[in-house]
Design a protein around this motif. Structure first.
Motif, PDB file in Angstrom:
ATOM      1  N   ILE A   1       0.833  -1.289   0.004  1.00 29.69           N
ATOM      2  CA  ILE A   1      -0.008   0.063   0.025  1.00 29.69           C
ATOM      3  C   ILE A   1       0.864   1.328   0.033  1.00 29.69           C
ATOM      4  CG2 ILE A   1      -2.007  -1.138   1.088  1.00 29.69           C
ATOM      5  CD1 ILE A   1      -1.036   0.145   3.987  1.00 29.69           C
ATOM      6  N   THR A   2       2.145   1.244   0.150  1.00 28.35           N
ATOM      7  CA  THR A   2       2.817   2.291   0.344  1.00 28.35           C
ATOM      8  C   THR A   2       4.310   2.182  -0.031  1.00 28.35           C
ATOM      9  OG1 THR A   2       1.908   2.999   2.415  1.00 28.35           O
ATOM     10  CG2 THR A   2       3.784   3.994   2.248  1.00 28.35           C
ATOM     11  N   THR A   3       5.025   3.099  -0.565  1.00 26.86           N
ATOM     12  CA  THR A   3       6.615   3.163  -0.728  1.00 26.86           C
ATOM     13  C   THR A   3       6.963   4.368   0.135  1.00 26.86           C
ATOM     14  OG1 THR A   3       6.746   2.022  -3.090  1.00 26.86           O
ATOM     15  CG2 THR A   3       8.477   3.428  -2.279  1.00 26.86           C
ATOM     16  N   GLY A   4       8.087   4.196   1.001  1.00 28.08           N
ATOM     17  CA  GLY A   4       8.541   5.221   1.845  1.00 28.08           C
ATOM     18  C   GLY A   4       9.931   5.377   1.731  1.00 28.08           C
ATOM     19  N   ALA A   5      10.598   6.440   2.076  1.00 28.71           N
ATOM     20  CA  ALA A   5      12.026   6.350   2.059  1.00 28.71           C
ATOM     21  C   ALA A   5      12.533   7.976   2.394  1.00 28.71           C
ATOM     22  CB  ALA A   5      12.647   6.188   0.412  1.00 28.71           C
ATOM     23  N   GLN A   6      13.821   7.628   2.717  1.00 26.72           N
ATOM     24  CA  GLN A   6      14.605   9.086   3.151  1.00 26.72           C
ATOM     25  C   GLN A   6      15.098   9.446   1.524  1.00 26.72           C
ATOM     26  OE1 GLN A   6      17.926   8.845   5.916  1.00 26.72           O
ATOM     27  NE2 GLN A   6      18.474  11.282   5.385  1.00 26.72           N
ATOM     28  N   ARG A   7      14.964  10.773   1.354  1.00 26.90           N
ATOM     29  CA  ARG A   7      15.402  11.295   0.129  1.00 26.90           C
ATOM     30  C   ARG A   7      16.632  11.597  -0.168  1.00 26.90           C
ATOM     31  NH1 ARG A   7      10.333   9.172  -1.313  1.00 26.90           N
ATOM     32  NH2 ARG A   7       8.695  10.262  -0.259  1.00 26.90           N
ATOM     33  N   GLU A   8      17.227  11.727  -0.991  1.00 25.46           N
ATOM     34  CA  GLU A   8      18.708  12.374  -1.185  1.00 25.46           C
ATOM     35  C   GLU A   8      18.674  13.707  -1.219  1.00 25.46           C
ATOM     36  OE1 GLU A   8      22.072  13.053  -0.916  1.00 25.46           O
ATOM     37  OE2 GLU A   8      21.851  10.804  -1.092  1.00 25.46           O
ATOM     38  N   HIS A   9      19.260  14.684  -0.363  1.00 23.02           N
ATOM     39  CA  HIS A   9      19.037  15.989  -0.476  1.00 23.02           C
ATOM     40  C   HIS A   9      20.523  16.565  -1.070  1.00 23.02           C
ATOM     41  CE1 HIS A   9      20.780  15.040   3.336  1.00 23.02           C
ATOM     42  NE2 HIS A   9      21.200  16.441   3.234  1.00 23.02           N
ATOM     43  N   ARG A  10      21.150  15.872  -1.448  1.00 26.19           N
ATOM     44  CA  ARG A  10      22.657  16.601  -1.986  1.00 26.19           C
ATOM     45  C   ARG A  10      22.563  16.580  -3.362  1.00 26.19           C
ATOM     46  NH1 ARG A  10      25.811  12.379   1.737  1.00 26.19           N
ATOM     47  NH2 ARG A  10      24.145  11.189   0.684  1.00 26.19           N
ATOM     48  N   VAL A  11      22.456  17.848  -4.082  1.00 20.16           N
ATOM     49  CA  VAL A  11      22.259  17.628  -5.334  1.00 20.16           C
ATOM     50  C   VAL A  11      23.358  16.977  -6.252  1.00 20.16           C
ATOM     51  CG1 VAL A  11      23.747  20.133  -5.923  1.00 20.16           C
ATOM     52  CG2 VAL A  11      21.653  19.601  -7.229  1.00 20.16           C
ATOM     53  N   ASP A  12      24.724  17.266  -5.829  1.00 23.87           N
ATOM     54  CA  ASP A  12      25.661  16.483  -6.704  1.00 23.87           C
ATOM     55  C   ASP A  12      25.283  14.854  -6.647  1.00 23.87           C
ATOM     56  OD1 ASP A  12      26.010  16.311  -3.934  1.00 23.87           O
ATOM     57  OD2 ASP A  12      28.302  16.287  -4.397  1.00 23.87           O
TER      58      ASP A  12
ATOM     59  N   GLY B   1       4.221   7.709  -0.018  1.00 22.85           N
ATOM     60  CA  GLY B   1       3.093   7.869  -0.755  1.00 22.85           C
ATOM     61  C   GLY B   1       2.015   6.609  -0.578  1.00 22.85           C
ATOM     62  N   MET B   2       0.919   6.724  -0.315  1.00 28.21           N
ATOM     63  CA  MET B   2      -0.130   5.492   0.113  1.00 28.21           C
ATOM     64  C   MET B   2      -1.305   5.622  -0.600  1.00 28.21           C
ATOM     65  SD  MET B   2      -1.317   4.173   3.697  1.00 28.21           S
ATOM     66  CE  MET B   2      -1.841   5.964   4.500  1.00 28.21           C
ATOM     67  N   GLY B   3      -1.850   4.517  -1.213  1.00 25.52           N
ATOM     68  CA  GLY B   3      -3.024   4.368  -1.861  1.00 25.52           C
ATOM     69  C   GLY B   3      -4.258   4.389  -1.086  1.00 25.52           C
ATOM     70  N   LEU B   4      -5.020   5.191  -1.150  1.00 24.63           N
ATOM     71  CA  LEU B   4      -6.303   5.315  -0.318  1.00 24.63           C
ATOM     72  C   LEU B   4      -7.348   4.280  -0.608  1.00 24.63           C
ATOM     73  CD1 LEU B   4      -8.211   6.582   1.744  1.00 24.63           C
ATOM     74  CD2 LEU B   4      -9.281   7.923  -0.145  1.00 24.63           C
ATOM     75  N   ALA B   5      -7.476   3.920  -1.897  1.00 21.98           N
ATOM     76  CA  ALA B   5      -8.342   2.717  -2.087  1.00 21.98           C
ATOM     77  C   ALA B   5      -7.931   1.438  -1.842  1.00 21.98           C
ATOM     78  CB  ALA B   5      -8.695   2.556  -3.743  1.00 21.98           C
ATOM     79  N   ARG B   6      -6.484   0.988  -2.032  1.00 22.98           N
ATOM     80  CA  ARG B   6      -6.177  -0.020  -1.271  1.00 22.98           C
ATOM     81  C   ARG B   6      -6.205  -0.393   0.070  1.00 22.98           C
ATOM     82  NH1 ARG B   6      -0.231  -1.488  -4.704  1.00 22.98           N
ATOM     83  NH2 ARG B   6      -1.319  -1.250  -6.621  1.00 22.98           N
ATOM     84  N   VAL B   7      -6.107   0.777   0.847  1.00 24.56           N
ATOM     85  CA  VAL B   7      -6.302   0.745   2.291  1.00 24.56           C
ATOM     86  C   VAL B   7      -7.555   0.439   2.644  1.00 24.56           C
ATOM     87  CG1 VAL B   7      -6.175   2.001   4.401  1.00 24.56           C
ATOM     88  CG2 VAL B   7      -4.258   2.516   2.783  1.00 24.56           C
TER      89      VAL B   7
END
Length: 447
Positions: free
Chosen positions: A371-382, A416-422
């Protein structure tokens, strides 16, 4: 507007005159008495009228009116919308709520065709063709009351913790995450726009803008030709993003708290009715949810006798069901976070662990469905630029996104999580079509 009373309010009212409005569910036209089951958005009530067919045509005006009422009721078709005035009576012998209304008069707002195009045993596709009729069922009505409670509880959780709600654009000048599964839309002056696959880039922009914690519940679009029970081309996405995290674990902890809080709200408000109409008890999940690294999950699935056929190293739907069965047996839990995904099967913006090389990300499974994919994002532009190149993406096409990080950015992550799947999994339904107000798929654009 007339003094309309909702069906659910009738039990609390004293006997006496009352006005109700709704649609006809059934008519039982017996020799000496007529019964009408009238339903509104809150429930159903029995209406009763003594039949007077034996009256002569030249009877007095009161008798004539009674005869006309009887004939009108005889001609009512299921689905007719009307307003009824009458005398409310409390009677424990009445199975439908212990109340009934003796009809004094009725006003038909709109008559229905006598032939109904769908029945209880109609196929899903047929019912979707006539969704406005399908939704009149009490069971389907409850689905969207549950959805309302679920969304309200999520908003309550976030607002009470000082999150900001955002509304990101759904028309984009360039692809939101990749060049795949995109809907192209003709735009002004021979331009092409794209319907957003997710609010991903704009959620991250909010972190760079200093918002700190944000959420959004809004449409998303995927040009995915899948015909499975859990895919749609337009769906409601539940998204959140938070700053100053140490890892994806901070995101996972927030999400499990959110789900526990929201499901508890559903159980408190609708638990008894869900058990009655769906035959299941709402289970409020204990936290923390179990966590299993992907490599370990694949081994567990293999030991259970199933070999995942995918070549990219990810779980397939059967693999998800197998790991969910394992978690239910070992932990007695409906949820499990699958963590530590290889970069090859994750988005370019997922941060990678410097020691393992794996992404700081997770998928959340609920009763064997992701129902979800979650993560820490990469915030360093290089680092972002190099990871985009590894994925075969042209950094120049991502300039608007990369610009976010050229002027400073906090460590951040989200899901991000899908409402309908939940909803589908919470209510034990077999397809997201059943829990989507109006489903959109590769072959469905109407009604």
């Amino acid at each position: 507007m007339s003094e309309r009373v909702l069906v659910q309010q009738l039990k609390t009212l004293p006997a006496g005159p009352v006005t109700v409005s709704g649609w006809v569910e059934t008519v039982r036209d017996q020799k000496k008495v007529q019964f009408v089951i009238l339903r509104d958005e809150t429930g159903a009530v029995q209406l009763v009228n003594p039949a007077t067919r034996e009256l002569a045509e030249d009877a007095d005006s009161a008798a004539g009116a009674a005869l006309a009422l009887t004939e009108t009721i005889s001609g009512l078709a299921s689905g007719t919308f009307l307003t009824v005035t009458g005398e409310l009576k409390h009677d424990e012998r009445v199975k439908l709520g212990g109340v009934e209304i003796k009809i004094a008069g009725l006003d038909i707002a709109a008559a229905a065709n006598p032939e109904t195009p769908i029945a209880a045993d109609s196929s899903v596709d047929k019912r979707m063709d006539w969704r406005f009729l399908d939704l009149r069922q009490r069971r389907n009505n409850l689905i969207f009351r549950v959805q309302t409670t679920l969304e309200h509880a999520m908003r309550t959780y976030w607002v009470e913790r000082d999150y900001i709600e955002v509304h990101s654009p759904k028309l984009m000048a360039s692809p939101s995450e990749s060049n795949a599964e995109l809907f192209e839309v003709p735009y002004f002056e021979d331009k092409t726009a794209y319907l957003a696959q997710s609010p991903q880039f704009f959620k991250q922009m909010a972190q760079v803008a200093g918002f700190g914690k944000i959420f959004e519940i809004a449409p998303a679009f995927r040009a995915d030709p899948s015909f499975t029970s859990r895919h749609a081309t337009e769906f409601t996405s539940i998204d959140a993003e938070i700053s100053w995290i140490d890892s994806h674990e901070d995101v996972a902890r927030m999400q499990e708290e959110l789900l526990q809080f929201s499901i508890q709200a559903v159980k408190d408000k609708h638990g008894a009715e869900i058990e009655e109409l769906f035959g299941l008890e709402v289970q409020v999940p204990a936290i923390p949810f179990p966590r299993i690294p992907l490599a370990e999950a694949l081994e567990i699935v293999k030991e259970r006798g199933y070999e995942v056929p995918r070549t990219d190293g990810d779980l397939d739907p059967e693999g998800e069901r197998q790991i969910a069965a394992y978690v239910a047996e070992k932990f007695g839990h409906q949820f499990v976070f699958i963590t530590d995904y290889h970069p090859a099967i994750r988005a370019f913006y997922h941060m990678r662990d410097e020691q393992t090389g794996l992404t700081k990300s997770y998928d959340l499974l609920f009763n064997g469905v992701e129902i979800t994919t979650g993560a820490q994002r990469e915030h360093r532009v290089d680092v972002l630029i190099e990871q985009a190149k590894e994925k075969g993406l042209d950094p120049e096409h991502l300039d608007f996104y990369l610009d976010f990080f050229r002027f400073g950015a906090p460590p951040h992550g989200g899901f991000g999580m899908g409402l309908a799947r939940v909803l589908m999994l919470l209510l034990g339904e077999s397809s997201i079509r059943e829990v989507t107000y109006l489903f959109r798929g590769p072959t469905r654009l109407a009604p």
